[in-house]
Design an enzyme around this catalytic site. Sequence first.
Site, PDB file in Angstrom:
ATOM      1  CG  ASN A  85     -53.220 -75.025 113.192  1.00 24.82           C
ATOM      2  OD1 ASN A  85     -53.462 -74.369 114.203  1.00 24.82           O
ATOM      3  ND2 ASN A  85     -54.151 -75.725 112.574  1.00 24.82           N
ATOM      4  CE  LYS A 131     -54.285 -80.463 113.622  1.00 26.69           C
ATOM      5  NZ  LYS A 131     -55.652 -80.274 113.072  1.00 26.69           N
ATOM      6  NE  ARG A 165     -56.793 -72.347 112.119  1.00 27.18           N
ATOM      7  CZ  ARG A 165     -57.562 -73.150 112.834  1.00 27.18           C
ATOM      8  NH1 ARG A 165     -57.039 -74.122 113.542  1.00 27.18           N
ATOM      9  NH2 ARG A 165     -58.863 -72.978 112.854  1.00 27.18           N
ATOM     10  CG  HIS A 185     -64.043 -73.142 109.951  1.00 29.49           C
ATOM     11  ND1 HIS A 185     -65.285 -73.630 110.316  1.00 29.49           N
ATOM     12  CD2 HIS A 185     -63.153 -73.802 110.723  1.00 29.49           C
ATOM     13  CE1 HIS A 185     -65.144 -74.543 111.261  1.00 29.49           C
ATOM     14  NE2 HIS A 185     -63.854 -74.669 111.530  1.00 29.49           N
ATOM     15  CG  HIS A 192     -64.929 -75.914 107.107  1.00 30.66           C
ATOM     16  ND1 HIS A 192     -63.662 -75.860 106.556  1.00 30.66           N
ATOM     17  CD2 HIS A 192     -64.771 -76.535 108.303  1.00 30.66           C
ATOM     18  CE1 HIS A 192     -62.798 -76.414 107.381  1.00 30.66           C
ATOM     19  NE2 HIS A 192     -63.454 -76.832 108.449  1.00 30.66           N
ATOM     20  CG  LEU A 193     -70.503 -79.488 106.208  1.00 31.64           C
ATOM     21  CD1 LEU A 193     -71.521 -80.380 105.515  1.00 31.64           C
ATOM     22  CD2 LEU A 193     -71.186 -78.555 107.196  1.00 31.64           C
ATOM     23  N   GLY A 194     -66.862 -80.330 109.395  1.00 26.72           N
ATOM     24  CA  GLY A 194     -65.982 -81.242 110.093  1.00 26.72           C
ATOM     25  C   GLY A 194     -66.509 -81.389 111.499  1.00 26.72           C
ATOM     26  NE  ARG A 208     -66.494 -75.812 118.782  1.00 26.42           N
ATOM     27  CZ  ARG A 208     -65.675 -75.500 117.784  1.00 26.42           C
ATOM     28  NH1 ARG A 208     -66.158 -74.994 116.662  1.00 26.42           N
ATOM     29  NH2 ARG A 208     -64.382 -75.715 117.902  1.00 26.42           N
ATOM     30  N   GLY A 243     -63.766 -82.722 106.563  1.00 30.10           N
ATOM     31  CA  GLY A 243     -63.874 -84.165 106.726  1.00 30.10           C
ATOM     32  C   GLY A 243     -65.227 -84.754 106.391  1.00 30.10           C
ATOM     33  CD  GLU A 250     -62.314 -82.427 101.895  1.00 28.56           C
ATOM     34  OE1 GLU A 250     -61.503 -83.381 101.794  1.00 28.56           O
ATOM     35  OE2 GLU A 250     -61.986 -81.305 102.323  1.00 28.56           O
ATOM     36  CD  GLU A 280     -58.450 -74.888 107.516  1.00 28.15           C
ATOM     37  OE1 GLU A 280     -58.783 -73.882 108.165  1.00 28.15           O
ATOM     38  OE2 GLU A 280     -58.615 -76.056 107.928  1.00 28.15           O
TER      39      GLU A 280
END
Length: 379
Positions: A7, A14, A77, A165, A193-195, A226, A313, A316, A364
């Site tokens: 990634n 990554k 990715r 995502h 999907h909350l990060g 954002r 993040g 969870e 992912e």
Amino acid sequence: MKVLVLNAGSSSLKFSLTDTTQDRHLVRGLVERIGEPDSRLKLDGVAYDVRARDHGEALGAVLGRLDLEGLEAVGHRVVHGGDFTTSSLITDEVLQRLEAFVPLAPLHNPANIAGIRAALAALPELPQVAVFDTAFHQTMPERAWRYALPRELADRHRYRRYGFHGTSHRYVAHRLAERMGRPIEELRLVVLHLGNGASASAVLRGKSVDTSMGFTPLEGLVMGTRSGDVDPGLVLELCRRYGPDETSRILNRESGLQGLTGHADLRDLHAAIAAGDEASRRALEVYTYRIKKYVGAYAAAMGGLDGLAFTAGVGENDAEVRARVLEGLEFLGLELDAEANARGGPRLTRPGSATEAWVIPTDEELAIAKDTERVLREA
């Protein structure tokens, strides 16, 4: 299959070495500050100073520290896949198409492509697969993806909603169906999907039918830095007053929770609220209200709701955000189990609740590795 997952970001790489037969990562790590004199490789909790003037040198530093015996493929990715509807074996033609999509994701795709070229040079004997963040959302019907712009203009320049995502949303939707013990083909699901970046998706019978991010990852939910949804007229006003480049910086880097409070991280926001900061308290209301509104909209779009997943993040780990989102959604059959939520679930709703809510950790890298395996087996 043993897969190297990459990634590549603008200044980072990554990676994971993943065994798809056992659904586990053999090793995971990160090269950061690529292009700077103090580049670092972090591997299994240990940091190494490395030479990484570009992604090629960064990948070389990674490969020099991994056990590559039995490595069969590389999965990449790619943030923006344009009109790709599924992951693809990388060929010269595919690379040319990815280059054409750079204007659609100028902050992400050049780095993704740099990572691909570095891996092709370093591991030319291995098949390599591109896994697109946008591909899962290509099943959205036109009523969901089309903007109300002049049709010829929009089609010529590919102005439409793509969504992002997608790898995470697809992985989590399938895991949610497994948790519920029901076939995904009969379910109406919402994935949150909350990060630092955040998006919601409506998944109907296993397919994405709507998602909150659009032409870029800026649309939709309030995020760390954002803005999410704003009136286009306000964007025009910002451009008139500050110019397009500064407007982009404001909306992408200085807005969201950062703009509302000075804190982009929910942990800092909670600490500020505990200290009595009123602006932070109101910001949390704005943040969770927007999420709740999307859940309701997607339930309406699908004609009901069977399951809801919190992931990434914040999703969870933040029990208060989850509780605030679910509060008031009892009319959708979501009856929160406060004790279960406080301990992190995994199931968040009471036994017998008509609609189930779960914490589903995303992965992912594993999803990319398994998609790489699927593409190669089908090829």
